[in-house]
Scaffold this active site. Structure first.
Site, PDB file in Angstrom:
ATOM      1  N   LYS A 174      50.008  18.570  36.463  1.00 10.62           N
ATOM      2  CA  LYS A 174      51.226  18.760  35.671  1.00 10.62           C
ATOM      3  C   LYS A 174      52.464  18.649  36.566  1.00 10.62           C
ATOM      4  O   LYS A 174      53.420  17.978  36.242  1.00 10.62           O
ATOM      5  CB  LYS A 174      51.160  20.132  34.995  1.00 10.62           C
ATOM      6  CG  LYS A 174      52.265  20.386  34.034  1.00 10.62           C
ATOM      7  CD  LYS A 174      51.949  21.617  33.219  1.00 10.62           C
ATOM      8  CE  LYS A 174      53.227  22.154  32.592  1.00 10.62           C
ATOM      9  NZ  LYS A 174      52.990  23.376  31.841  1.00 10.62           N
ATOM     10  N   GLU A 221      46.214  20.547  46.932  1.00 15.10           N
ATOM     11  CA  GLU A 221      44.829  20.059  46.936  1.00 15.10           C
ATOM     12  C   GLU A 221      44.745  18.690  46.259  1.00 15.10           C
ATOM     13  O   GLU A 221      44.113  17.758  46.755  1.00 15.10           O
ATOM     14  CB  GLU A 221      43.904  21.033  46.181  1.00 15.10           C
ATOM     15  CG  GLU A 221      43.761  22.408  46.806  1.00 15.10           C
ATOM     16  CD  GLU A 221      44.806  23.404  46.299  1.00 15.10           C
ATOM     17  OE1 GLU A 221      45.924  22.983  45.929  1.00 15.10           O
ATOM     18  OE2 GLU A 221      44.495  24.598  46.294  1.00 15.10           O
ATOM     19  N   GLY A 245      48.535  24.451  31.945  1.00 14.45           N
ATOM     20  CA  GLY A 245      47.426  23.739  32.596  1.00 14.45           C
ATOM     21  C   GLY A 245      46.076  24.067  31.968  1.00 14.45           C
ATOM     22  O   GLY A 245      45.292  23.184  31.624  1.00 14.45           O
ATOM     23  N   ARG A 246      45.808  25.371  31.789  1.00 14.32           N
ATOM     24  CA  ARG A 246      44.473  25.747  31.293  1.00 14.32           C
ATOM     25  C   ARG A 246      44.298  25.493  29.805  1.00 14.32           C
ATOM     26  O   ARG A 246      43.255  25.771  29.246  1.00 14.32           O
ATOM     27  CB  ARG A 246      44.168  27.209  31.665  1.00 14.32           C
ATOM     28  CG  ARG A 246      45.217  28.207  31.263  1.00 14.32           C
ATOM     29  CD  ARG A 246      45.007  29.554  31.945  1.00 14.32           C
ATOM     30  NE  ARG A 246      46.081  30.493  31.636  1.00 14.32           N
ATOM     31  CZ  ARG A 246      47.221  30.579  32.305  1.00 14.32           C
ATOM     32  NH1 ARG A 246      47.455  29.771  33.322  1.00 14.32           N
ATOM     33  NH2 ARG A 246      48.135  31.469  31.962  1.00 14.32           N
ATOM     34  N   GLU A 305      43.147  34.005  34.528  1.00 17.41           N
ATOM     35  CA  GLU A 305      44.494  33.550  34.876  1.00 17.41           C
ATOM     36  C   GLU A 305      45.474  33.927  33.761  1.00 17.41           C
ATOM     37  O   GLU A 305      46.637  34.215  34.014  1.00 17.41           O
ATOM     38  CB  GLU A 305      44.509  32.035  35.143  1.00 17.41           C
ATOM     39  CG  GLU A 305      45.798  31.564  35.789  1.00 17.41           C
ATOM     40  CD  GLU A 305      45.700  30.164  36.398  1.00 17.41           C
ATOM     41  OE1 GLU A 305      45.240  30.015  37.540  1.00 17.41           O
ATOM     42  OE2 GLU A 305      46.082  29.199  35.705  1.00 17.41           O
ATOM     43  N   HIS A 323      16.941  34.846  36.039  1.00 19.45           N
ATOM     44  CA  HIS A 323      16.271  34.951  37.336  1.00 19.45           C
ATOM     45  C   HIS A 323      17.278  35.218  38.448  1.00 19.45           C
ATOM     46  O   HIS A 323      16.968  35.026  39.621  1.00 19.45           O
ATOM     47  CB  HIS A 323      15.466  33.680  37.602  1.00 19.45           C
ATOM     48  CG  HIS A 323      14.429  33.445  36.540  1.00 19.45           C
ATOM     49  ND1 HIS A 323      13.173  34.005  36.602  1.00 19.45           N
ATOM     50  CD2 HIS A 323      14.504  32.784  35.362  1.00 19.45           C
ATOM     51  CE1 HIS A 323      12.502  33.658  35.512  1.00 19.45           C
ATOM     52  NE2 HIS A 323      13.287  32.920  34.740  1.00 19.45           N
ATOM     53  N   LYS A 354      49.800  30.388  47.799  1.00 24.92           N
ATOM     54  CA  LYS A 354      50.232  28.994  47.995  1.00 24.92           C
ATOM     55  C   LYS A 354      51.341  28.951  49.039  1.00 24.92           C
ATOM     56  O   LYS A 354      51.364  28.108  49.920  1.00 24.92           O
ATOM     57  CB  LYS A 354      50.784  28.416  46.686  1.00 24.92           C
ATOM     58  CG  LYS A 354      49.752  27.962  45.687  1.00 24.92           C
ATOM     59  CD  LYS A 354      50.463  27.187  44.570  1.00 24.92           C
ATOM     60  CE  LYS A 354      49.613  27.106  43.319  1.00 24.92           C
ATOM     61  NZ  LYS A 354      50.338  26.580  42.166  1.00 24.92           N
TER      62      LYS A 354
HETATM   63  O1  F6P Z   1      46.133  27.687  40.099  1.00 24.22           O
HETATM   64  C1  F6P Z   1      47.380  27.647  39.532  1.00 24.22           C
HETATM   65  C2  F6P Z   1      47.661  26.426  38.711  1.00 24.22           C
HETATM   66  O2  F6P Z   1      49.031  26.383  38.506  1.00 24.22           O
HETATM   67  C3  F6P Z   1      46.903  26.397  37.396  1.00 24.22           C
HETATM   68  O3  F6P Z   1      47.472  27.132  36.401  1.00 24.22           O
HETATM   69  C4  F6P Z   1      46.915  24.940  37.112  1.00 24.22           C
HETATM   70  O4  F6P Z   1      45.967  24.669  36.137  1.00 24.22           O
HETATM   71  C5  F6P Z   1      46.586  24.379  38.470  1.00 24.22           C
HETATM   72  O5  F6P Z   1      47.268  25.233  39.363  1.00 24.22           O
HETATM   73  C6  F6P Z   1      46.952  22.938  38.691  1.00 24.22           C
HETATM   74  O6  F6P Z   1      48.320  22.686  38.621  1.00 24.22           O
HETATM   75  P1  F6P Z   1      48.861  21.204  38.478  1.00 24.22           P
HETATM   76  O7  F6P Z   1      48.371  20.666  37.179  1.00 24.22           O
HETATM   77  O8  F6P Z   1      50.357  21.316  38.505  1.00 24.22           O
HETATM   78  O9  F6P Z   1      48.339  20.387  39.629  1.00 24.22           O
END
Ligand code: F6P
Length: 568
Positions: free
Chosen positions: A216, A222, A276-277, A362, A393, A521
């Site tokens: 987003k 990452e 995002g979620r 979250e 198990h 972060k």
């Molecule tokens: O872990 C925090 C977060 O902001 C989540 O809410 C989100 O889904 C994820 O990082 C990824 O963010 P982005 O879509 O901006 O890469």
């Protein structure tokens, strides 16, 4: 109503539940079942058919009778829902009010699946779906790409990964077999870990691989590290001009994606009103659409929309997400269970626990209310899980006999998926047996007579008795889908989304922000400098000591590699 009487009413509803607990605590679940032959009928609900009422869309079935509740409990929980104004918050959510107050945003993910909506937001969503369809169909018919690698993290990956895993085997069934030749395979890449990158591209041909970068913000460290690694990996096998044609992006930061080198036509929009979620339903689900086909993807939206309609219109006492949320707060806040296990008896749903972990923890793992005051009660419990029967198990010993009861969500699709159909009845029998065993337990008399039937000696029976007693009285909820297809998956996921929202309302927290992920972060940048031996503002002795240890071992490895290099 002014805030004070509303708060007083809410507090009174909580206190009434706390008083009611004392009565419930004395009655074991097995007695509640024995005393009421209609308990199952009383505390279960089947709802939600497709708006188009296709016969193959049977909706979803919820059995919450194996929770430690009575009709009075449900009445008192509904009083809590009314006092917390669940109906008002539901209205605000669907009306696009800024329910995410700390970021002053709406949470309009339901609009993504309402294809008949005439709102502005609805038409943006429809336009994106149309662009997705064009892209998906041309990509699939071009047959150039054998693999899609979806790069993203958190909400930008977990939903698509869950959906692709859950539905991928449709590929091998009669449903998609006619287009199987055109269906690329998908892999998911989230972690900033070279080993994960190596796994994601192992055996792939750069000329036949498409990377879909979902972010987003298009700033997530990452995701960007993996996108750059993908670009280098492609560049090693393709001409410079070809590389950009192997990327698509889904983002609310179009300019950043284009700057990275992704062509305009392959950049799909996300909006700030989609968290995002909650973004699976947007173009963030592009990889799923590429793999399953756009029609299947849209069937999933249809399922979620059917659940939205149910949530929006059903009375609170007959409303699946509301009931599920009320059971959630009853178990968490009144009975004091601080964890919940999610156990899908379907290995296609193996990513469901991870998806729900993010969705619930979250969204509602907060200690201040929407107004910034400390919460007065516990909020989201810890969510964990593994598919059954694997889970049996692993951690079921704990569920049955630990002194800390953990409520369980059992989830299953009734019709067999691909593979030997004879296995599904065994799987389902295991699920029912586990929920019954957790509820009923085995008292000392039953354990003794079981051992007598095994012809154990009296002294053996005495020795083993404490180990072979099961306390029981452990709550569980069961969710049944008729089959696992895109429509029913849409129902299931939207059910949990709205349940999470209702729980947030009951706890008084904002379910749509996630400030708690920021600090780590921010510190990570400085820590990276520390690892390189750079100077950073004062850090604690543990962090500095660990960084030194890492530097020392990395230095040793570099020296060892240097010593092995042949002299030129
Ligand atoms: O872990 C925090 C977060 O902001 C989540 O809410 C989100 O889904 C994820 O990082 C990824 O963010 P982005 O879509 O901006 O890469």
């Amino acid at each position: 109503m002014s805030p004070r009487p509303a708060l007083r009413r809410l507090d009174a509803a909580w206190r009434a539940l706390e008083r009611h607990r004392a009565r419930i605590a004395r009655v074991p679940l097995r007695d509640l079942f024995d005393a009421d032959s209609k308990r199952f009928a009383r505390f279960s609900l089947a709802v939600v058919r497709s708006a188009r009422a296709r016969p193959r869309h049977d909706g979803i079935f919820l059995d919450y009778s194996k929770n430690r509740i009575t009709a009075e409990t449900v009445e008192r929980l509904l009083a809590l829902a009314r006092a917390a104004d669940v109906a008002g918050w539901r209205r605000r959510l669907f009306a696009g009010a800024p329910v995410n107050a700390s970021e002053n945003r709406a949470a309009l993910h339901p609009a993504l699946r309402d294809r008949s909506s005439r709102s502005n937001v609805g038409s943006m969503a429809r336009a994106t779906l149309a662009r997705m369809r064009e892209f998906v169909e041309s990509t699939r018919s071009g047959e150039k790409f054998t693999h899609v690698v979806h790069i993203g993290i958190g909400g930008s990956l977990l939903g698509p990964e869950l959906a692709c895993e859950a539905l991928a085997l449709l590929d091998d069934s009669k449903i998609v077999v006619r287009s199987a030749r055109a269906s690329p395979r998908v892999r998911f890449l989230s972690n900033v870990d070279g080993a994960d990158f190596a796994r994601a591209v192992r055996g792939l041909d750069p000329a036949r691989t498409l990377f879909v970068v979902v972010s987003k913000t298009f700033t997530t460290a990452e995701t960007l590290a993996n996108a750059y690694a993908a670009r280098e990996w492609l560049a090693a096998g393709l001409s410079k001009s070809a590389v950009s044609r192997h990327f698509a992006a889904v983002t609310a930061a179009r300019a950043r994606a284009e700057e990275f080198g992704i062509p305009k036509r392959a950049v799909f929009d996300l909006w700030d009103w989609v968290g995002g979620r909650f973004s699976l339903w947007s173009a963030a689900g592009l990889s799923c659409a590429l793999v399953l086909g756009q029609d299947r993807f849209e069937e999933m939206l249809e399922g979620a929309h059917a659940l939205d309609t149910h949530f929006r219109t059903a009375p609170l006492g007959r409303n699946l997400p509301v009931l599920l949320a009320l059971i959630g707060v009853w178990n968490t806040n009144i009975l004091g269970f601080r964890a919940r296990a999610v156990v899908p008896y379907d290995s296609r749903l193996k990513r469901l626990p991870a998806y729900l972990q993010q969705l619930e923890m979250e969204s509602n793992g907060k200690s201040v209310t929407r107004e910034g005051r400390p919460v007065s009660r516990a909020s989201a419990p810890v969510v964990f899980g593994t598919p059954g029967t694997d889970a049996q198990h692993a951690f079921f010993q704990f569920l049955h006999q630990s002194p800390n009861p953990v409520p369980v969500d059992f989830i299953a699709a009734v019709e067999p998926g691909p593979g030997p159909g004879t296995q599904r009845p065994i799987l389902l029998a295991n699920m029912l047996a586990q929920s019954e065993a957790l509820m009923r337990g085995r008292n000392a008399a039953e354990a003794r007579s079981a051992m007598e039937a095994e012809r154990l000696s009296p002294s053996e029976i005495r020795r083993l008795l404490p180990h072979r007693v099961f306390p029981g009285n452990r709550p569980s909820t069961t969710i049944l889908l008729r089959r696992l297809d895109p429509f029913h998956l849409g129902l299931l996921l939207a059910l949990y989304e709205h349940k999470t929202f209702v729980e947030g309302v009951l706890w008084g927290v904002n379910s749509f922000d996630q400030w708690g992920v920021e600090l780590g972060k921010q510190l990570a940048g400085g820590t990276a400098r520390l690892l390189k031996g750079g100077k950073v503002a004062a850090r604690d002795s543990s962090t500095v000591g660990l960084a030194r240890r890492i530097r020392a071992w990395r230095g040793r490895r570099r020296r060892a590699l240097g010593a092995r290099k042949p002299a030129s």
